[in-house]
Design a protein around this motif. Structure first.
Motif, PDB file in Angstrom:
ATOM      1  N   VAL A  49       0.836  -1.202   0.000  1.00 46.12           N
ATOM      2  CA  VAL A  49       0.000   0.000   0.000  1.00 46.12           C
ATOM      3  C   VAL A  49       0.869   1.249   0.000  1.00 46.12           C
ATOM      4  O   VAL A  49       0.625   2.203  -0.748  1.00 46.12           O
ATOM      5  N   ALA A  50       1.928   1.241   0.822  1.00 49.90           N
ATOM      6  CA  ALA A  50       2.789   2.416   0.932  1.00 49.90           C
ATOM      7  C   ALA A  50       3.542   2.695  -0.367  1.00 49.90           C
ATOM      8  O   ALA A  50       3.663   3.846  -0.792  1.00 49.90           O
ATOM      9  N   VAL A  51       4.044   1.645  -1.022  1.00 46.91           N
ATOM     10  CA  VAL A  51       4.754   1.832  -2.287  1.00 46.91           C
ATOM     11  C   VAL A  51       3.806   2.400  -3.341  1.00 46.91           C
ATOM     12  O   VAL A  51       4.161   3.321  -4.089  1.00 46.91           O
ATOM     13  N   ASN A  52       2.605   1.891  -3.414  1.00 46.18           N
ATOM     14  CA  ASN A  52       1.648   2.412  -4.400  1.00 46.18           C
ATOM     15  C   ASN A  52       1.242   3.847  -4.094  1.00 46.18           C
ATOM     16  O   ASN A  52       1.061   4.661  -5.011  1.00 46.18           O
ATOM     17  N   ASN A  53       1.139   4.201  -2.825  1.00 50.98           N
ATOM     18  CA  ASN A  53       0.865   5.596  -2.471  1.00 50.98           C
ATOM     19  C   ASN A  53       2.030   6.495  -2.861  1.00 50.98           C
ATOM     20  O   ASN A  53       1.830   7.638  -3.299  1.00 50.98           O
ATOM     21  N   TYR A  54       3.242   5.979  -2.704  1.00 49.67           N
ATOM     22  CA  TYR A  54       4.440   6.713  -3.130  1.00 49.67           C
ATOM     23  C   TYR A  54       4.406   6.966  -4.647  1.00 49.67           C
ATOM     24  O   TYR A  54       4.666   8.091  -5.105  1.00 49.67           O
ATOM     25  N   LEU A  55       4.064   5.943  -5.409  1.00 51.62           N
ATOM     26  CA  LEU A  55       3.974   6.109  -6.860  1.00 51.62           C
ATOM     27  C   LEU A  55       2.904   7.129  -7.226  1.00 51.62           C
ATOM     28  O   LEU A  55       3.106   7.970  -8.115  1.00 51.62           O
ATOM     29  N   ASP A  56       1.783   7.078  -6.527  1.00 53.39           N
ATOM     30  CA  ASP A  56       0.717   8.054  -6.778  1.00 53.39           C
ATOM     31  C   ASP A  56       1.190   9.470  -6.464  1.00 53.39           C
ATOM     32  O   ASP A  56       0.827  10.422  -7.173  1.00 53.39           O
ATOM     33  N   GLN A  57       1.983   9.608  -5.419  1.00 54.50           N
ATOM     34  CA  GLN A  57       2.517  10.913  -5.043  1.00 54.50           C
ATOM     35  C   GLN A  57       3.339  11.513  -6.192  1.00 54.50           C
ATOM     36  O   GLN A  57       3.234  12.703  -6.501  1.00 54.50           O
ATOM     37  N   LEU A  58       4.153  10.669  -6.814  1.00 58.18           N
ATOM     38  CA  LEU A  58       4.968  11.145  -7.934  1.00 58.18           C
ATOM     39  C   LEU A  58       4.098  11.449  -9.155  1.00 58.18           C
ATOM     40  O   LEU A  58       4.326  12.440  -9.857  1.00 58.18           O
ATOM     41  N   ARG A  59       3.121  10.601  -9.408  1.00 55.87           N
ATOM     42  CA  ARG A  59       2.231  10.838 -10.553  1.00 55.87           C
ATOM     43  C   ARG A  59       1.486  12.169 -10.426  1.00 55.87           C
ATOM     44  O   ARG A  59       1.231  12.846 -11.421  1.00 55.87           O
ATOM     45  N   GLU A  60       1.117  12.502  -9.205  1.00 57.91           N
ATOM     46  CA  GLU A  60       0.354  13.732  -8.982  1.00 57.91           C
ATOM     47  C   GLU A  60       1.200  14.990  -9.147  1.00 57.91           C
ATOM     48  O   GLU A  60       0.647  16.088  -9.288  1.00 57.91           O
ATOM     49  N   ASP A  61       2.506  14.839  -9.142  1.00 55.41           N
ATOM     50  CA  ASP A  61       3.410  15.978  -9.319  1.00 55.41           C
ATOM     51  C   ASP A  61       3.605  16.201 -10.822  1.00 55.41           C
ATOM     52  O   ASP A  61       4.634  15.866 -11.397  1.00 55.41           O
ATOM     53  N   ARG A  62       2.613  16.781 -11.459  1.00 58.22           N
ATOM     54  CA  ARG A  62       2.568  16.850 -12.922  1.00 58.22           C
ATOM     55  C   ARG A  62       3.529  17.883 -13.504  1.00 58.22           C
ATOM     56  O   ARG A  62       3.731  17.917 -14.721  1.00 58.22           O
ATOM     57  N   ASN A  63       4.117  18.702 -12.671  1.00 58.23           N
ATOM     58  CA  ASN A  63       5.049  19.714 -13.169  1.00 58.23           C
ATOM     59  C   ASN A  63       6.473  19.183 -13.294  1.00 58.23           C
ATOM     60  O   ASN A  63       7.369  19.922 -13.700  1.00 58.23           O
ATOM     61  N   THR A  64       6.668  17.917 -12.930  1.00 53.80           N
ATOM     62  CA  THR A  64       8.001  17.330 -12.952  1.00 53.80           C
ATOM     63  C   THR A  64       8.004  16.066 -13.799  1.00 53.80           C
ATOM     64  O   THR A  64       7.052  15.276 -13.766  1.00 53.80           O
ATOM     65  N   ASN A  65       9.074  15.868 -14.557  1.00 58.77           N
ATOM     66  CA  ASN A  65       9.274  14.646 -15.324  1.00 58.77           C
ATOM     67  C   ASN A  65       9.924  13.620 -14.395  1.00 58.77           C
ATOM     68  O   ASN A  65      11.113  13.708 -14.101  1.00 58.77           O
ATOM     69  N   HIS A  66       9.142  12.657 -13.909  1.00 53.39           N
ATOM     70  CA  HIS A  66       9.616  11.704 -12.907  1.00 53.39           C
ATOM     71  C   HIS A  66       9.980  10.363 -13.524  1.00 53.39           C
ATOM     72  O   HIS A  66       9.169   9.741 -14.214  1.00 53.39           O
ATOM     73  N   LEU A  67      11.197   9.909 -13.215  1.00 56.01           N
ATOM     74  CA  LEU A  67      11.594   8.515 -13.400  1.00 56.01           C
ATOM     75  C   LEU A  67      11.575   7.866 -12.030  1.00 56.01           C
ATOM     76  O   LEU A  67      11.997   8.483 -11.050  1.00 56.01           O
ATOM     77  N   VAL A  68      11.127   6.617 -11.956  1.00 58.88           N
ATOM     78  CA  VAL A  68      11.050   5.965 -10.656  1.00 58.88           C
ATOM     79  C   VAL A  68      11.524   4.528 -10.760  1.00 58.88           C
ATOM     80  O   VAL A  68      11.341   3.858 -11.783  1.00 58.88           O
ATOM     81  N   GLY A  69      12.140   4.060  -9.684  1.00 55.12           N
ATOM     82  CA  GLY A  69      12.503   2.663  -9.539  1.00 55.12           C
ATOM     83  C   GLY A  69      12.270   2.228  -8.106  1.00 55.12           C
ATOM     84  O   GLY A  69      12.354   3.046  -7.189  1.00 55.12           O
ATOM     85  N   VAL A  70      11.950   0.952  -7.917  1.00 60.03           N
ATOM     86  CA  VAL A  70      11.746   0.406  -6.574  1.00 60.03           C
ATOM     87  C   VAL A  70      12.579  -0.869  -6.442  1.00 60.03           C
ATOM     88  O   VAL A  70      12.549  -1.739  -7.320  1.00 60.03           O
ATOM     89  N   VAL A  71      13.312  -0.953  -5.346  1.00 59.79           N
ATOM     90  CA  VAL A  71      14.149  -2.111  -5.045  1.00 59.79           C
ATOM     91  C   VAL A  71      13.709  -2.695  -3.710  1.00 59.79           C
ATOM     92  O   VAL A  71      13.414  -1.955  -2.764  1.00 59.79           O
ATOM     93  N   ILE A  72      13.655  -4.020  -3.620  1.00 58.51           N
ATOM     94  CA  ILE A  72      13.349  -4.728  -2.383  1.00 58.51           C
ATOM     95  C   ILE A  72      14.592  -5.539  -1.995  1.00 58.51           C
ATOM     96  O   ILE A  72      15.221  -6.162  -2.836  1.00 58.51           O
ATOM     97  N   PHE A  73      14.935  -5.508  -0.712  1.00 54.91           N
ATOM     98  CA  PHE A  73      16.112  -6.272  -0.278  1.00 54.91           C
ATOM     99  C   PHE A  73      15.764  -7.166   0.905  1.00 54.91           C
ATOM    100  O   PHE A  73      15.028  -6.790   1.797  1.00 54.91           O
ATOM    101  N   ASN A  74      16.279  -8.387   0.859  1.00 53.27           N
ATOM    102  CA  ASN A  74      16.222  -9.323   1.987  1.00 53.27           C
ATOM    103  C   ASN A  74      17.494 -10.162   1.923  1.00 53.27           C
ATOM    104  O   ASN A  74      18.583  -9.618   2.123  1.00 53.27           O
ATOM    105  N   ASP A  75      17.407 -11.466   1.643  1.00 52.33           N
ATOM    106  CA  ASP A  75      18.625 -12.241   1.394  1.00 52.33           C
ATOM    107  C   ASP A  75      19.262 -11.856   0.069  1.00 52.33           C
ATOM    108  O   ASP A  75      20.444 -12.112  -0.164  1.00 52.33           O
ATOM    109  N   ASP A  76      18.451 -11.286  -0.814  1.00 50.80           N
ATOM    110  CA  ASP A  76      18.889 -10.917  -2.156  1.00 50.80           C
ATOM    111  C   ASP A  76      18.522  -9.472  -2.449  1.00 50.80           C
ATOM    112  O   ASP A  76      17.829  -8.819  -1.664  1.00 50.80           O
ATOM    113  N   PHE A  77      18.997  -9.024  -3.574  1.00 52.98           N
ATOM    114  CA  PHE A  77      18.686  -7.700  -4.117  1.00 52.98           C
ATOM    115  C   PHE A  77      17.715  -7.920  -5.265  1.00 52.98           C
ATOM    116  O   PHE A  77      18.011  -8.669  -6.197  1.00 52.98           O
ATOM    117  N   ARG A  78      16.529  -7.297  -5.199  1.00 54.94           N
ATOM    118  CA  ARG A  78      15.542  -7.514  -6.256  1.00 54.94           C
ATOM    119  C   ARG A  78      15.023  -6.183  -6.784  1.00 54.94           C
ATOM    120  O   ARG A  78      14.607  -5.320  -6.021  1.00 54.94           O
TER     121      ARG A  78
END
Length: 217
Positions: A49-78
């Motif tokens: 839920v929090a990651v999707n809200n974060y993405l929505d936050q960036l989408r709503e900032d229409r005055n900026t050209n946003h690139l986004v990436g999300v990484v998850i880490f545990n035993d591995d890097f994904r």
């Protein structure tokens, strides 16, 4: 085929990004790296839920050209969401908490990947890019090899901050300042939140506030 909002089927051991096509105009690159270790399992779907809200936050900032990436880490890097224009990213659904906390090596892979692409840009192209990298973790690293960490990460962080990169760390039930200090991230941008669903949401929103300039540096 691009994975838009989905976790790739297997861990990816490198972070590859080509910034040059996006550096021809003013662009903000925002990467969110979220703890996916077993201790996060008690929070259920809150990270999704929090990651999707974060993405929505960036989408709503229409005055900026946003690139986004999300990484998850545990035993591995994904790489959960490869670096993509935010308007092309779908809903994120691929989170599953398990394993240990590969914090240092995961952060180093992100910074190394960005640096490899950054170094191929002209000064003008670099000036067009703003880079915001926020880590959210509920614990210290217990997986990266101590032979060369956190020093291998710190060298990239120090170089990145010199180039104007914004490197922030949000701790969940652990001092964000202590995590930032270990990684040579900016201690002034480190914060500590409760290790609960509300804390996850707030920590992620603060990452979005940085990337959308709602939070002053």
């Amino acid at each position: 085929m691009k994975h838009l909002g989905q976790t790739p089927p297997a861990p990816v051991n490198s972070f590859i990004v080509n910034l040059k096509p996006y550096a021809q105009r003013k662009t903000t690159l925002s990467i969110l790296m979220v703890d996916g270790s077993w201790s996060m399992d008690k929070h259920g779907n809150a990270p999704v839920v929090a990651v999707n809200n974060y993405l929505d936050q960036l989408r709503e900032d229409r005055n900026t050209n946003h690139l986004v990436g999300v990484v998850i880490f545990n035993d591995d890097f994904r790489v959960a969401i490869p670096v993509t224009p935010v308007h092309q990213v779908g809903r994120y659904t691929g989170y599953r908490a398990c394993g240990n906390t590969l914090l240092y090596r995961s952060a180093k892979r992100v910074l190394e990947g960005v640096a490899d692409s950054w170094d191929g840009l002209t000064e003008r192209e670099q000036a067009n890019l703003s880079f915001y990298f926020t880590i959210i973790s509920d614990g210290e690293d217990n997986r990266s090899p101590r032979k060369n960490y956190p020093e291998a990460l710190a060298s990239y962080a120090i170089r990145g901050r010199r180039d104007g990169w914004v490197l922030a760390c949000n701790g969940l039930g652990i001092s964000g300042q202590l995590l930032a200090q270990a990684m040579s991230f900016d201690p002034a941008l480190a914060e500590t939140f409760d290790a609960n669903e509300a804390g996850i949401e707030l920590a992620t929103r603060r990452a979005g506030d940085l990337a959308t300039r709602r939070r002053a540096l």
